[in-house]
Motif scaffolding. Sequence first.
Motif, mmCIF file in Angstrom:
data_model
loop_
_atom_site.group_PDB
_atom_site.id
_atom_site.type_symbol
_atom_site.label_atom_id
_atom_site.label_comp_id
_atom_site.label_asym_id
_atom_site.label_seq_id
_atom_site.Cartn_x
_atom_site.Cartn_y
_atom_site.Cartn_z
ATOM 1 N N VAL A 248 0.813 -1.222 0.000
ATOM 2 C CA VAL A 248 0.000 0.000 0.000
ATOM 3 C C VAL A 248 0.844 1.269 0.000
ATOM 4 C CG1 VAL A 248 -1.917 -1.178 1.151
ATOM 5 C CG2 VAL A 248 -0.245 0.067 2.535
ATOM 6 N N ASP A 249 2.096 1.141 -0.357
ATOM 7 C CA ASP A 249 2.942 2.337 -0.436
ATOM 8 C C ASP A 249 2.380 3.268 -1.522
ATOM 9 O OD1 ASP A 249 5.171 4.176 -1.089
ATOM 10 O OD2 ASP A 249 6.325 2.842 0.226
ATOM 11 N N PRO A 250 2.162 4.549 -1.217
ATOM 12 C CA PRO A 250 1.618 5.475 -2.230
ATOM 13 C C PRO A 250 2.511 5.644 -3.451
ATOM 14 C CG PRO A 250 1.404 6.398 -0.022
ATOM 15 C CD PRO A 250 2.278 5.184 0.098
ATOM 16 N N GLU A 251 3.817 5.403 -3.292
ATOM 17 C CA GLU A 251 4.744 5.519 -4.419
ATOM 18 C C GLU A 251 4.814 4.180 -5.159
ATOM 19 O OE1 GLU A 251 6.917 6.218 -7.303
ATOM 20 O OE2 GLU A 251 6.504 7.938 -5.980
ATOM 21 N N PRO A 252 4.319 4.117 -6.408
ATOM 22 C CA PRO A 252 4.258 2.834 -7.118
ATOM 23 C C PRO A 252 5.580 2.079 -7.179
ATOM 24 C CG PRO A 252 3.064 4.535 -8.329
ATOM 25 C CD PRO A 252 3.775 5.227 -7.206
ATOM 26 N N LYS A 253 6.699 2.778 -7.370
ATOM 27 C CA LYS A 253 7.988 2.109 -7.529
ATOM 28 C C LYS A 253 8.457 1.420 -6.256
ATOM 29 C CE LYS A 253 9.673 4.997 -11.316
ATOM 30 N NZ LYS A 253 10.719 5.934 -11.786
ATOM 31 N N ARG A 254 7.850 1.776 -5.114
ATOM 32 C CA ARG A 254 8.241 1.136 -3.854
ATOM 33 C C ARG A 254 7.367 -0.073 -3.535
ATOM 34 N NH1 ARG A 254 9.351 6.670 -1.790
ATOM 35 N NH2 ARG A 254 7.292 6.709 -0.796
ATOM 36 N N ARG A 255 6.339 -0.300 -4.345
ATOM 37 C CA ARG A 255 5.481 -1.479 -4.154
ATOM 38 C C ARG A 255 6.072 -2.695 -4.874
ATOM 39 N NH1 ARG A 255 0.677 1.351 -6.860
ATOM 40 N NH2 ARG A 255 0.658 3.285 -5.657
ATOM 41 N N PHE A 256 5.407 -3.842 -4.698
ATOM 42 C CA PHE A 256 5.732 -5.006 -5.517
ATOM 43 C C PHE A 256 5.377 -4.673 -6.959
ATOM 44 C CE2 PHE A 256 4.666 -6.701 -1.299
ATOM 45 C CZ PHE A 256 5.834 -7.394 -1.019
ATOM 46 N N ARG A 257 6.184 -5.142 -7.901
ATOM 47 C CA ARG A 257 5.943 -4.794 -9.308
ATOM 48 C C ARG A 257 4.643 -5.415 -9.827
ATOM 49 N NH1 ARG A 257 9.891 -8.739 -9.440
ATOM 50 N NH2 ARG A 257 9.349 -10.630 -10.613
ATOM 51 N N ASP A 258 4.226 -6.528 -9.208
ATOM 52 C CA ASP A 258 2.963 -7.178 -9.545
ATOM 53 C C ASP A 258 2.646 -8.182 -8.446
ATOM 54 O OD1 ASP A 258 4.637 -9.408 -10.062
ATOM 55 O OD2 ASP A 258 4.709 -8.975 -12.211
ATOM 56 N N ALA A 259 1.492 -8.837 -8.561
ATOM 57 C CA ALA A 259 1.096 -9.789 -7.527
ATOM 58 C C ALA A 259 1.940 -11.055 -7.555
ATOM 59 C CB ALA A 259 -0.387 -10.138 -7.675
ATOM 60 N N ILE A 260 2.629 -11.302 -8.666
ATOM 61 C CA ILE A 260 3.543 -12.452 -8.722
ATOM 62 C C ILE A 260 4.699 -12.223 -7.761
ATOM 63 C CG2 ILE A 260 4.988 -13.878 -10.222
ATOM 64 C CD1 ILE A 260 3.320 -12.726 -12.587
ATOM 65 N N ALA A 261 5.255 -11.015 -7.789
ATOM 66 C CA ALA A 261 6.331 -10.683 -6.853
ATOM 67 C C ALA A 261 5.820 -10.690 -5.413
ATOM 68 C CB ALA A 261 6.911 -9.314 -7.192
ATOM 69 N N MET A 262 4.579 -10.248 -5.218
ATOM 70 C CA MET A 262 3.982 -10.262 -3.882
ATOM 71 C C MET A 262 3.802 -11.696 -3.394
ATOM 72 S SD MET A 262 0.493 -8.290 -2.765
ATOM 73 C CE MET A 262 -0.033 -8.169 -1.046
ATOM 74 N N GLN A 263 3.371 -12.580 -4.303
ATOM 75 C CA GLN A 263 3.212 -13.987 -3.962
ATOM 76 C C GLN A 263 4.554 -14.619 -3.614
ATOM 77 O OE1 GLN A 263 2.439 -16.734 -7.199
ATOM 78 N NE2 GLN A 263 0.808 -17.712 -6.030
ATOM 79 N N ASN A 264 5.589 -14.284 -4.368
ATOM 80 C CA ASN A 264 6.928 -14.811 -4.072
ATOM 81 C C ASN A 264 7.392 -14.353 -2.692
ATOM 82 O OD1 ASN A 264 7.101 -16.102 -6.548
ATOM 83 N ND2 ASN A 264 8.132 -14.376 -7.552
ATOM 84 N N ALA A 265 7.082 -13.093 -2.362
ATOM 85 C CA ALA A 265 7.492 -12.561 -1.057
ATOM 86 C C ALA A 265 6.743 -13.257 0.078
ATOM 87 C CB ALA A 265 7.254 -11.062 -1.010
ATOM 88 N N VAL A 266 5.452 -13.460 -0.095
ATOM 89 C CA VAL A 266 4.673 -14.079 0.989
ATOM 90 C C VAL A 266 5.048 -15.551 1.157
ATOM 91 C CG1 VAL A 266 2.622 -14.918 -0.259
ATOM 92 C CG2 VAL A 266 2.371 -14.037 2.052
#
Length: 296
Positions: A248-266
Amino acid sequence: MEPSLRIFDEESGNPKSLRIGSRLDKYRIVSRLGEGGFATVYAAHDTIEDRRVALKIPDARYVANTQSVDDLKREVRIMAKLRHPGVLELKDARFVEGHFVMVFPLGEQTLADRLSRRLARATAIDYALQMIDAVAHAHQQRVLHRDIKPDNFILFPNQTIRLTDFGLARVQRNGKHVSASGTLGYMAPEQAMGHPGFRSDVFSLGLVLYRMLSGELPDYPFEAPLPGYQKLRRGLSSDFVSLIRKAVDPEPKRRFRDAIAMQNAVSRIRYPLSDRSISQLGRTQTTSRISQRRAG
């Protein structure tokens, strides 16, 4: 069974009046579940297969518009290509007696409905893992949802949750979308400016997880501390809290690039809860359970 795509060359005709108890081909309407700006969702009984289903029926005035029909074709084609336990399956899509009808399995309630009551921490984590998996699958198929919110997650028995409503979805090819469509409160700031992308889906998903785990929905622009932040942290591992904060970082570049990267992190967070009462082993069990139910 693949959904029917016979809608493309079929004449719609004059729409039949819809009432509780009326029939559309083999479907008998049982009740009205909800109504949005473009479509109404009904619970119905499939009189041939003897099962309850959900019918999404766009307003006839919407269907009469050529551009709107193109939008419906796109939604059908996108949902037909998403084959995943966490994405609501499209069973059928065609014109019936003047109405365009999309047929889905009937769930118990939306996540938005469920969030009106207390949700156990372990259950919320189970849902969170399934939700991240579902959005990651969509992103793997280059599908940008653009309207991720609690209303678009449907709950089924055995703690199963599925993503639905791809009416605003697009297949991301060149990143040049200019529409600010979405739902206020869950829309990323860059999406509101007409620049949605996979990172904006991540933002929306992060806000859904934040609300589910804290009971609060922060208003953008965010101010520290975020509302409900102490409740969010309660019982969660610091790694899982950090994952949500990054989403939920307001700056897009500081977020996960996509949900695939988010899934890898989790997937690297072995114990989502601070008391280690559940582990990522539960994720495997959940996936197996959902697959067994689909096969049945």
